[in-house]
Design a protein around this motif. Structure first.
Motif, mmCIF file in Angstrom:
data_model
loop_
_atom_site.group_PDB
_atom_site.id
_atom_site.type_symbol
_atom_site.label_atom_id
_atom_site.label_comp_id
_atom_site.label_asym_id
_atom_site.label_seq_id
_atom_site.Cartn_x
_atom_site.Cartn_y
_atom_site.Cartn_z
ATOM 1 N N ARG A 41 15.154 17.708 -4.207
ATOM 2 C CA ARG A 41 14.560 16.480 -3.660
ATOM 3 C C ARG A 41 13.080 16.683 -3.349
ATOM 4 O O ARG A 41 12.705 17.622 -2.653
ATOM 5 C CB ARG A 41 15.314 16.061 -2.406
ATOM 6 C CG ARG A 41 16.390 15.035 -2.676
ATOM 7 C CD ARG A 41 17.169 14.693 -1.458
ATOM 8 N NE ARG A 41 16.334 14.196 -0.373
ATOM 9 C CZ ARG A 41 16.834 13.795 0.794
ATOM 10 N NH1 ARG A 41 18.139 13.841 0.995
ATOM 11 N NH2 ARG A 41 16.033 13.361 1.735
ATOM 12 N N GLU A 42 12.248 15.770 -3.828
ATOM 13 C CA GLU A 42 10.807 15.937 -3.692
ATOM 14 C C GLU A 42 10.352 15.824 -2.246
ATOM 15 O O GLU A 42 9.329 16.401 -1.880
ATOM 16 C CB GLU A 42 10.060 14.920 -4.551
ATOM 17 C CG GLU A 42 10.179 15.156 -6.050
ATOM 18 C CD GLU A 42 11.457 14.588 -6.658
ATOM 19 O OE1 GLU A 42 12.221 13.927 -5.931
ATOM 20 O OE2 GLU A 42 11.689 14.792 -7.861
ATOM 21 N N ASP A 43 11.072 15.069 -1.403
ATOM 22 C CA ASP A 43 10.641 15.009 -0.003
ATOM 23 C C ASP A 43 10.924 16.346 0.694
ATOM 24 O O ASP A 43 10.153 16.783 1.555
ATOM 25 C CB ASP A 43 11.256 13.821 0.753
ATOM 26 C CG ASP A 43 12.769 13.739 0.643
ATOM 27 O OD1 ASP A 43 13.376 14.419 -0.224
ATOM 28 O OD2 ASP A 43 13.373 12.987 1.434
ATOM 29 N N HIS A 44 11.998 17.022 0.294
ATOM 30 C CA HIS A 44 12.230 18.386 0.788
ATOM 31 C C HIS A 44 11.108 19.316 0.315
ATOM 32 O O HIS A 44 10.603 20.138 1.088
ATOM 33 C CB HIS A 44 13.563 18.934 0.279
ATOM 34 C CG HIS A 44 14.767 18.290 0.907
ATOM 35 N ND1 HIS A 44 16.040 18.777 0.754
ATOM 36 C CD2 HIS A 44 14.892 17.192 1.674
ATOM 37 C CE1 HIS A 44 16.886 18.006 1.411
ATOM 38 N NE2 HIS A 44 16.217 17.042 1.956
ATOM 39 N N THR A 45 10.754 19.195 -0.961
ATOM 40 C CA THR A 45 9.685 20.029 -1.518
ATOM 41 C C THR A 45 8.390 19.845 -0.729
ATOM 42 O O THR A 45 7.765 20.824 -0.286
ATOM 43 C CB THR A 45 9.456 19.679 -3.005
ATOM 44 O OG1 THR A 45 10.599 20.093 -3.757
ATOM 45 C CG2 THR A 45 8.220 20.375 -3.576
ATOM 46 N N LEU A 46 7.995 18.581 -0.523
ATOM 47 C CA LEU A 46 6.768 18.308 0.236
ATOM 48 C C LEU A 46 6.866 18.877 1.645
ATOM 49 O O LEU A 46 5.945 19.524 2.146
ATOM 50 C CB LEU A 46 6.527 16.796 0.349
ATOM 51 C CG LEU A 46 6.209 16.028 -0.920
ATOM 52 C CD1 LEU A 46 6.043 14.544 -0.606
ATOM 53 C CD2 LEU A 46 4.935 16.553 -1.552
ATOM 54 N N GLY A 47 7.993 18.629 2.285
ATOM 55 C CA GLY A 47 8.190 19.122 3.649
ATOM 56 C C GLY A 47 8.108 20.630 3.706
ATOM 57 O O GLY A 47 7.364 21.202 4.509
ATOM 58 N N THR A 96 11.816 24.734 -3.423
ATOM 59 C CA THR A 96 11.363 23.537 -4.148
ATOM 60 C C THR A 96 12.359 23.215 -5.268
ATOM 61 O O THR A 96 13.383 23.869 -5.418
ATOM 62 C CB THR A 96 9.968 23.770 -4.764
ATOM 63 O OG1 THR A 96 10.067 24.815 -5.749
ATOM 64 C CG2 THR A 96 8.954 24.190 -3.713
#
Lengths: 212, 212
Positions: free
Chosen positions: A113-119, A110
């Motif tokens: 990038r927040e989309d990486h974090t969510l993914g 985490t």
């Protein structure tokens, strides 16, 4: 009922996956990374790990973010895959499961990038389906994917969050605020423990985050 | 079909909510924060904003993380609420909507505790229900909550992610990878644009993340 002890500095975790997010800085994940005997680095995470004087056990990924120098120097432990259907973290988990390494700790997943974090966080549910006994430790706490009823060790007064992945009949004991069948992620966040353990009753799947 | 232009340094955004996550460091959110004429700080975020030489328009929250000094010094613009059912970001949005400020940009909402990050991002869907025209800019990109068909301005080759909140019949144009009715967050992440706009067709709600 499955019991989830707290992650501690002396928790014996052999296999760590170091993902390509922010490098761990909290003493707990840093210590667990140091004592792991098998460290799988996701692509560019290998650069950060190597420049701190370590040698990965395996480097895995699509090979697009590791430096050319390390790519060459560590080519014998580099497994590249250009499969666009999965990300590097998932490739690393699949590799570990193939090697009968089912007890996994994911670090560094985490913080960028927040989309990486969510993914990366949501993929924990998929890894549980694949049979992995997996947790993700960040600089703030630990995510645990869970199915059905479970009991969790905790520090009294600690903040915990439940992220619902479609579970129903959710009830909690040992928490300050009541639980229900949350439909939005935020609804189960920022609860608090009352004692040294709490239990969740639920049909289906959910994610527990215990802060340090 | 609703059209969502790119957020730019000269985008005229009057009202900014500064949440209590990591303080913005990317030039785009930093610039938009500087030029905003009305800045609502969530509790402790006020300390970071003030120590950089700024004065908040309003400080809002449960008052547990702002410093005693700023709490006293800015008591005339401090709105405290101990409501445990909502977080400070939501209190700030509710305040803005009461003031007929519907066009909102949220900054500083991610980058610390991951359960806060998940909560703050998912709350964008609730703010859309309340009638807010809201986006969240991080150091990596912009989250936009969307309902139904929409067209998005983009930079060709830019990475975008779609996080599905129950939408069905999802189709995309102007993207490298096909879309479907994703059931897990990660499935719609890491797509890529082909031109200077892309369109999404969908029944229901979803979140778009456009990287810078």
């Amino acid at each position: 009922m499955k019991y989830y002890p707290l992650l501690r500095s002396h928790s014996a975790i052999e296999t760590v996956i170091l993902a390509n997010g922010e490098y761990p800085s909290h003493p707990l994940p840093v210590g667990l990374l140091q004592q792991a005997s098998f460290v799988v680095c996701c692509d560019g995470a290998a650069d950060d790990y190597i420049c701190r004087g370590n040698t990965p056990s395996i480097i895995i990924g699509d090979g697009d973010s590791i430096s050319p120098e390390n790519r060459e120097r560590f080519k014998e432990i580099l497994i590249t895959s250009a499969d666009q259907e999965t990300n590097d973290q998932t490739k690393a988990v699949a590799y570990c499961l193939q090697q009968q390494r089912n007890h996994l700790l994911i670090l560094g997943a985490t913080g960028k990038r927040e989309d990486h974090t969510l993914g990366n966080i949501s993929l924990l549910m998929d890894y549980m389906h694949l049979g992995a006994d997996v947790q993700m430790a960040t600089d703030y706490g630990v995510f645990t994917p869970v199915q059905g009823d479970a009991c969790f060790e905790c520090v009294p007064g600690e903040q915990i969050s439940l992220i619902n992945f479609g579970a129903t009949g959710i009830k909690g004991e040992g928490l300050v605020y009541p639980l229900s069948d949350f439909s939005n992620w935020w609804q189960g966040t920022l609860n608090q423990t009352t004692g040294d353990s709490f239990t969740i009753q639920a049909k289906g799947e959910y994610l527990i985050f215990r802060t340090y």
